[in-house]
Design an enzyme around this catalytic site. Structure first.
Site, PDB file in Angstrom:
ATOM      1  N   GLY A  78       9.750   2.975  22.037  1.00 16.89           N
ATOM      2  CA  GLY A  78       9.367   3.332  22.932  1.00 16.89           C
ATOM      3  C   GLY A  78       7.729   4.220  23.094  1.00 16.89           C
ATOM      4  NE  ARG A 142      13.641   1.229  23.819  1.00 16.16           N
ATOM      5  CZ  ARG A 142      13.182   2.572  22.656  1.00 16.16           C
ATOM      6  NH1 ARG A 142      14.069   2.268  21.844  1.00 16.16           N
ATOM      7  NH2 ARG A 142      12.519   3.683  23.807  1.00 16.16           N
TER       8      ARG A 142
HETATM    9  P1  FBP Z   1      11.498   6.293  20.916  1.00 14.70           P
HETATM   10  O1  FBP Z   1      12.478   6.944  19.981  1.00 14.70           O
HETATM   11  O2  FBP Z   1      11.647   4.463  20.517  1.00 14.70           O
HETATM   12  O3  FBP Z   1      10.315   5.903  20.207  1.00 14.70           O
HETATM   13  O4  FBP Z   1      12.114   6.631  22.677  1.00 14.70           O
HETATM   14  C1  FBP Z   1      11.971   7.801  23.097  1.00 14.70           C
HETATM   15  C2  FBP Z   1      11.783   7.651  24.564  1.00 14.70           C
HETATM   16  O5  FBP Z   1      10.663   6.811  25.023  1.00 14.70           O
HETATM   17  C3  FBP Z   1      13.076   8.186  24.800  1.00 14.70           C
HETATM   18  O6  FBP Z   1      12.239   9.534  25.182  1.00 14.70           O
HETATM   19  C4  FBP Z   1      13.560   7.467  25.714  1.00 14.70           C
HETATM   20  O7  FBP Z   1      14.830   7.978  26.121  1.00 14.70           O
HETATM   21  C5  FBP Z   1      13.554   6.653  25.621  1.00 14.70           C
HETATM   22  O8  FBP Z   1      12.187   6.187  24.808  1.00 14.70           O
HETATM   23  C6  FBP Z   1      13.322   5.884  26.877  1.00 14.70           C
HETATM   24  O9  FBP Z   1      13.748   3.960  26.583  1.00 14.70           O
HETATM   25  P2  FBP Z   1      13.240   2.589  27.734  1.00 14.70           P
HETATM   26  O10 FBP Z   1      11.432   2.411  26.893  1.00 14.70           O
HETATM   27  O11 FBP Z   1      13.714   1.494  26.465  1.00 14.70           O
HETATM   28  O12 FBP Z   1      13.514   2.841  29.012  1.00 14.70           O
END
Ligand code: FBP
Length: 551
Positions: A78, A142
């Site tokens: 993210g 991801r």
């Molecule tokens: P990271 O752990 O990769 O930094 O992402 C965290 C996050 O922002 C969370 O807070 C949230 O649950 C998730 O990503 C959302 O993921 P996506 O962008 O795949 O919807």
């Protein structure tokens, strides 16, 4: 490049402050220090090449020439404000070490390494990204590098590109992946060293060395501005309860920090709920009690913060999610079957039959919408996508029901009108605060120094972050020392453990001490927008939760 706002143009000109040690890059020498690993020895056989390394810091030595380096960089997971500054910091430091060094960026996350899709990162390209939000310079993704074919492809890519180092900017999972890649590259006699950079707005990649991951500060300041605005709206109109869900996949660090910044009437802390083993009904009753007490004082409005990861801390949900994670794992046929069904009730009915008695009890008590959200595709790490579960609406629903029952029994005479809010994605790509701009620029420099020192399987740190930049220190710690076996999709895997809110720590005690007053009185605090200019106590502040570290 799109048209830039005036603020963006000003931010391009901001020169991040560097800790003094990084002013002498070419004179620095690595200093090796003992490191107390938390990893159990049972993991040692998995990492024969990179196990037991020492921590690295830097000290001033004699000026010496440095060889040109070719380094690859990737953004993983993210978005988090400051990612572009890690890259500019890395580039600038590599240039300072040797102007013939080169930086290439793998596109769209770790998948770009596997596909060997990359671009040259040049000084010209970076001109438009200094101190800017987002990850769009090279994109993120991801994809997890885990199959033998992916490892082979990654090795091929770094070898074909003749990389001296690969810098992985990511969270706990991505840095776990970095540990495995470092081991694999070394085992296969590759010269490419792997270095991690701690990123995630969630703030859960923390330990003795990593005080906070980058992006947390800006995201919390962004959410706190919005929470403050909403609180003032609540106080002005006096007619709504705002149920605000805040991003942060598991741990409640964001909710805690935002609460300390804004003083809502109530904040749920997942870790506390877990410790006290509170059920959904217990949590509902806590919220109801607050609403009834406030109604007795003529206050039918308020602000309640709910961390995104809350449901995983409620025991009955914990079990349900654990069972769903196993049932819906790729080696099971159920996700595919569910996806082929058009009807939400049929999908819920299908999975219901496979759950244990306890899990089915919890599942059946949920509104169909929430059931459907729990059955959406897993994220690439096999987790339920909690950001898709609208827990703010779930609590609005359960609280409403309970209040109706109390009203019927003549125990509640207030009015309850609630509004759901979710603050998440809007905080992840914001213009980085001065804190994140400086921190990330320093992290980029540290990654360059570790690459230059030949460190493999390390994550960068910058410490003393609650102090002025002049007191920050930098270095690297071995990734294998941070690993711990954890159950993922029914299998035990070494991972970097997510750091949860410390219920014995100063920030939590500060919250507990203030909570009764916040519940009754409207002590709302309005932080306003992030400030980039002005005195340090306005523009250069660090997260409140960091203040327990050394003060
Ligand atoms: P990271 O752990 O990769 O930094 O992402 C965290 C996050 O922002 C969370 O807070 C949230 O649950 C998730 O990503 C959302 O993921 P996506 O962008 O795949 O919807």
């Amino acid at each position: 490049m799109t048209t830039m706002s005036i603020l963006q143009q000003y931010r391009l000109k901001y020169r991040p402050h560097l800790p003094p040690i990084l002013n002498h890059l070419t004179d620095l020498k690595p200093v090796y220090e003992p490191y107390s690993s938390i990893a159990p020895n049972t993991l040692k056989p998995l990492f024969p090449e990179t196990w037991g390394q020492q921590a690295i810091s830097f000290a001033k030595g004699d000026a010496a020439p440095h060889n040109p380096l070719k380094v690859g960089v990737v953004l993983s997971g993210g978005q988090a404000p400051g990612g572009h500054n890690v890259i500019t910091g890395l580039y600038d430091a590599l240039q300072r070490l040797n102007p013939n060094s080169r930086l290439i960026g793998f596109c769209d996350g770790p998948g770009g390494i596997v596909q060997n899709k990359a671009i040259d990162i040049t000084g010209d390209l970076l001109k438009g990204y200094r101190n800017q939000g987002g990850f769009d310079i090279i994109g993120s993704g991801r994809t997890k590098i885990e199959t033998p074919d992916q490892f082979t492809a990654a090795l091929k890519a770094v070898s074909e590109r003749d990389l001296d180092a690969l810098v992985i900017i990511g969270g706990d999972d991505s840095n776990t992946n970095a540990a495995f890649l470092a081991e694999y590259f070394k085992k296969n006699r590759s010269k490419t060293r792997v270095i991690g950079v701690p990123k995630t707005i969630d703030g859960d990649l923390r330990n003795e060395f990593i005080e906070i991951s980058f992006g947390f500060d800006t995201a919390c300041k962004t959410y706190s501005e919005m929470i403050g605005n909403i609180a003032r709206d609540a106080l002005s109109a006096k007619k709504y309860y705002y149920f605000i869900k805040l991003m942060g996949r598991s741990a409640s660090h964001i909710a805690l920090e935002c609460a300390l910044q804004t003083h809502p009437n109530m904040v749920l802390i997942g870790e506390e709920i877990d410790q006290e083993k509170k059920t959904l009904q217990d949590v509902t009753r806590d919220i109801v009690e607050l609403i009834v007490n406030r109604a007795a004082k003529g206050k039918n409005y308020g602000v309640i913060l709910i961390p995104e990861g809350i449901i995983e801390f409620i025991p009955e949900f914990k079990q349900l999610i654990a069972e769903l994670n196993v049932l819906m794992s790729p080696d099971q046929p159920h996700q595919q079957k569910i996806d082929s069904m058009d009807d939400a009730a049929a999908r819920a009915g299908y999975i219901e039959k496979l759950l244990s008695k306890e899990a089915v009890h919890c599942f059946n008590g949920l509104p169909l919408e929430i059931k459907s959200q729990l059955l959406l595709d897993r994220d690439p790490h096999g987790n339920v996508q909690v950001s898709k579960v609208e827990s703010e609406r779930l609590f609005m629903e359960t609280v409403k029901k309970e209040l109706e029952a109390l009203a019927k029994a003549g125990k509640y005479k207030g009015k309850f009108s609630a509004q759901p809010c979710f603050y998440g994605y809007e905080g992840r790509s914001a213009l980085p605060s001065n804190f994140d701009s400086n921190y990330c620029y320093a992290l980029g420099h540290t990654a360059a120094l570790l690459a230059d020192a030949g460190a493999n399987g390390y994550v960068c740190y910058v410490r003393n972050l609650s102090k002025p930049v002049e007191e920050w220190t930098v270095g690297g710690v071995p990734l294998t020392g941070m690993l711990y076996p954890e159950e993922r999709q029914g299998k035990s895997k070494p991972v970097i453990k997510k750091a949860l809110v410390d219920l014995t720590g100063r920030p939590y005690f500060q919250l507990k001490a203030a909570a009764p007053s916040w519940a009754d009185n409207d002590d709302y605090c309005y932080p306003g927008p992030i400030q980039f200019a002005g005195p340090p106590d306005l523009a250069d502040t660090s997260p409140i939760i960091l203040k327990d570290l050394k003060d």
